[in-house]
Enzyme design. Structure first.
Site, short mmCIF file in Angstrom:
data_model
loop_
_atom_site.label_atom_id
_atom_site.label_comp_id
_atom_site.label_asym_id
_atom_site.label_seq_id
_atom_site.Cartn_x
_atom_site.Cartn_y
_atom_site.Cartn_z
N TRP A 160 121.95 10.45 100.21
CA TRP A 160 122.83 10.57 101.38
C TRP A 160 122.24 11.50 102.44
CZ3 TRP A 160 123.77 15.62 102.13
CH2 TRP A 160 123.72 16.46 101.03
N ASN A 161 121.26 12.36 102.09
CA ASN A 161 120.89 13.41 103.06
C ASN A 161 119.98 12.91 104.19
OD1 ASN A 161 118.74 13.19 101.29
ND2 ASN A 161 118.28 15.38 101.31
N LYS A 184 119.76 -0.10 97.68
CA LYS A 184 121.08 0.48 97.43
C LYS A 184 121.15 1.86 98.09
CE LYS A 184 123.11 3.20 94.76
NZ LYS A 184 124.03 3.73 95.75
N PRO A 185 121.84 1.96 99.24
CA PRO A 185 122.00 3.28 99.86
C PRO A 185 123.05 4.09 99.13
CG PRO A 185 123.13 1.60 101.16
CD PRO A 185 122.48 0.88 100.01
N ALA A 186 123.10 5.39 99.43
CA ALA A 186 124.11 6.26 98.81
C ALA A 186 125.50 5.86 99.28
CB ALA A 186 123.82 7.71 99.19
N GLY A 237 116.25 10.81 95.17
CA GLY A 237 117.53 11.43 94.83
C GLY A 237 117.30 12.60 93.90
N LEU A 260 112.11 13.24 93.96
CA LEU A 260 113.26 13.96 93.40
C LEU A 260 113.47 15.32 94.06
CD1 LEU A 260 112.51 12.92 89.70
CD2 LEU A 260 113.82 11.69 91.45
N GLU A 390 117.70 24.04 93.29
CA GLU A 390 117.92 23.65 94.68
C GLU A 390 119.23 24.24 95.18
OE1 GLU A 390 117.99 19.29 94.62
OE2 GLU A 390 116.42 19.35 96.11
#
Ligand code: NAD
Length: 487
Positions: A160-161, A184-186, A237, A260, A390
């Protein structure tokens, strides 16, 4: 403000999936709601697809593969160039879609879209130069030759970012190589990908070459993993989901690229240009409200410059204007959702409890909702959560070091290995650090690493494979070798 109110081309706001050139709903008509992180207002819905729709999308991509891969690189490149132009022609609408669904300021949204678009011309050119080899023969009367061929159907799963740019980074090399793709997007940010697909259709990319599915991540991801027709998965992701996906893909032995998480050290040496280091630190840390995989996560600052760096950073952090990304005065938007705010706040409290000093911010923002204050902590230590993982939020945490060896040991003290940064004017030091830092990328006196021409990716738990550069194209190709005997 609703999406339809502010778009000049309202048909870019696609709320259906794309399978085989047709916009469609989920088989059972179920939907997922999408909200604006700046105010939690509903933006719309998207289909909640699952395994059955994914199987159909993969079948469509497989059916489209022979004709697409038979085109010449020049012909495929012409589609990619047209797609790039369509993006540029619709920049303002695409930026609004991105800001509404993700929250980042409009200026950042424009930058992300143009950066994403730059992958199309690069790979349109690069696919013309995928040459095989004729290797000097190892046996009389033979020739050894190689050629590169597209792997077949590829799948792209994006976070999503960076809902826009992550897609061209995968779709451009995949299509350039001759692959067809299922995307496949978020779930939180599907509209940028759907708008991109709409533009792909407008420029005439044939049905089935690009398919976009929204919905149940585990069901779609599960089908992508087990479906033997999918020969490549490119995932961006979290490390957690990436590891699970790698395990799920093992039985069908697919090629995988895994982009990642990260835990970037940002090292400032006494000999650094202080103003430049501060500018880089601000850009790296607070872009997208600190929600980037390569953003500075731990500031390691040599003792001779530490206090001046902290003072300069405090002044800059205090000056950041927080607000809705649609407001042109906004420097920093909201976090993606309430859970992200809770997570970041818990990390700040953990650091405080372990002795960190809060110099700026450190709390939920007065604007409420998903907004968090731009924050500066000193006294960072390895036992704090902000050191270990993170942060994914607008929190700069600083610790001093004395020697280069100590800085390298601290920098490498993490299971991640994506981006790292060094501010120094000592050329010999940069060469030593290039060898010593266990990271896929190091920015020396520069912090904008991602470009179509360069290999983006990590080591250790930050993933496998590279995106961008000629390496990014070969990720979608197999090498075929022929031994030609009887000559
Ligand atoms: P995430 O892992 O939760 O989700 C990423 C994507 O995977 C989404 O599309 C999600 O719907 C999907 N997904 C979730 N469960 C799945 C499953 N079981 N099978 C298949 N797909 C599944 O990550 P996120 O929260 O969207 O993004 C943030 C993370 O992404 C951070 O860790 C960040 O560092 C990382 N990231 C890395 C890069 C990079 O290039 N290395 C770039 C951007 C973000």
């Amino acid at each position: 403000m609703s999406m339809l109110d502010i778009l000049s081309d309202k048909s870019l706001f696609r709320r259906q999936c794309l399978i085989n050139g047709q916009w469609c709903d989920a088989d059972d008509n179920s939907v997922l709601a999408v909200t604006n992180p700046a105010n939690e207002e509903p933006l719309g819905t998207v289909p909640k697809c699952g395994a059955a729709e994914t199987r159909r999308a993969v079948a469509a991509a497989s059916a489209a593969f022979p004709a697409w891969s038979a085109l010449t690189p020049l012909q495929r490149g012409a589609y990619l160039r047209a797609w790039e132009q369509a993006i540029k022609d619709n920049l303002e609408d695409l930026a609004k879609i991105l800001t509404l669904e993700e929250g980042k300021p409009l200026a950042e949204a424009r930058g992300e879209i143009l950066q994403g678009a730059s992958y199309f011309p690069w790979f349109a050119e690069e696919c013309r130069r995928v040459c095989g080899d004729v290797t000097p023969s190892f046996r009389p009367g033979t020739q050894a030759l190689t050629r590169h061929a597209p792997v077949g159907v590829a799948a792209a799963i994006t976070p999503w970012n960076f809902p826009f740019s992550m897609l061209p980074r995968k779709a451009a090399p995949a299509l350039a190589a001759g692959c067809t793709i299922v995307v496949k997007p978020a779930g939180r940010t599907p509209y940028s990908a759907l708008a991109l697909a709409e533009l792909g259709m407008r420029v005439g990319i044939p049905a089935g070459v690009i398919n976009v599915l929204t919905g149940d991540a585990a069901a779609i991801g599960g089908e992508i993993a087990v479906n033997p027709t999918v020969r490549k998965v490119s995932f961006t992701g979290s490390t957690e989901v990436g590891k699970q996906l790698a395990a799920d893909c093992a039985p069908t032995l697919k090629r995988m690229s895994l982009e990642l998480g990260g835990n970037a050290p940002f090292m400032v040496f006494d000999d650094a240009d202080l103003d430049k280091a501060l500018d880089l630190a601000m850009g790296s840390k607070f872009r997208n409200a600190g929600q980037t995989c390569i953003c500075a996560n731990r500031f390691l600052v040599q003792s001779g410059i530490h206090d001046r760096f902290v003072d300069g950073l405090a002044a800059r952090v205090k000056a950041l204007r927080v607000g809705n990304g649609l407001d042109p005065d906004t420097d920093m938007g909201p976090l993606i959702n309430a859970r992200a705010v809770e997570r970041v706040d818990a990390m700040v409290r953990d650091a405080e409890a372990k002795g960190a000093r809060l110099l700026v911010g450190g709390h939920r923002h007065a604007l409420g909702g998903n907004f968090y204050e731009p924050t500066l902590l000193t006294g960072l230590k390895p036992d704090m959560r902000v050191f270990q993982g993170e942060i994914f939020g607008p929190v700069a945490a600083v610790m001093p070091f004395v020697t280069e060896e100590e800085a390298v040991a601290l920098a490498n003290d993490t299971s991640y290995g994506l981006a790292s940064y060094v501010c120094t004017r000592d050329l010999a030091r940069t060469w030593r650090l290039f060898g010593a830092l266990q990271y896929g990328m190091v920015g020396v006196n520069d912090a904008t690493l991602a470009a179509a021409e360069t290999p983006f990716g990590g080591v250790k738990y930050s993933g496998l494979g590279r995106e961008g550069s000629s390496e990014g194209l070969l990720e979608y190709m197999e090498t075929h070798y022929m031994l030609l005997g009887g000559l």
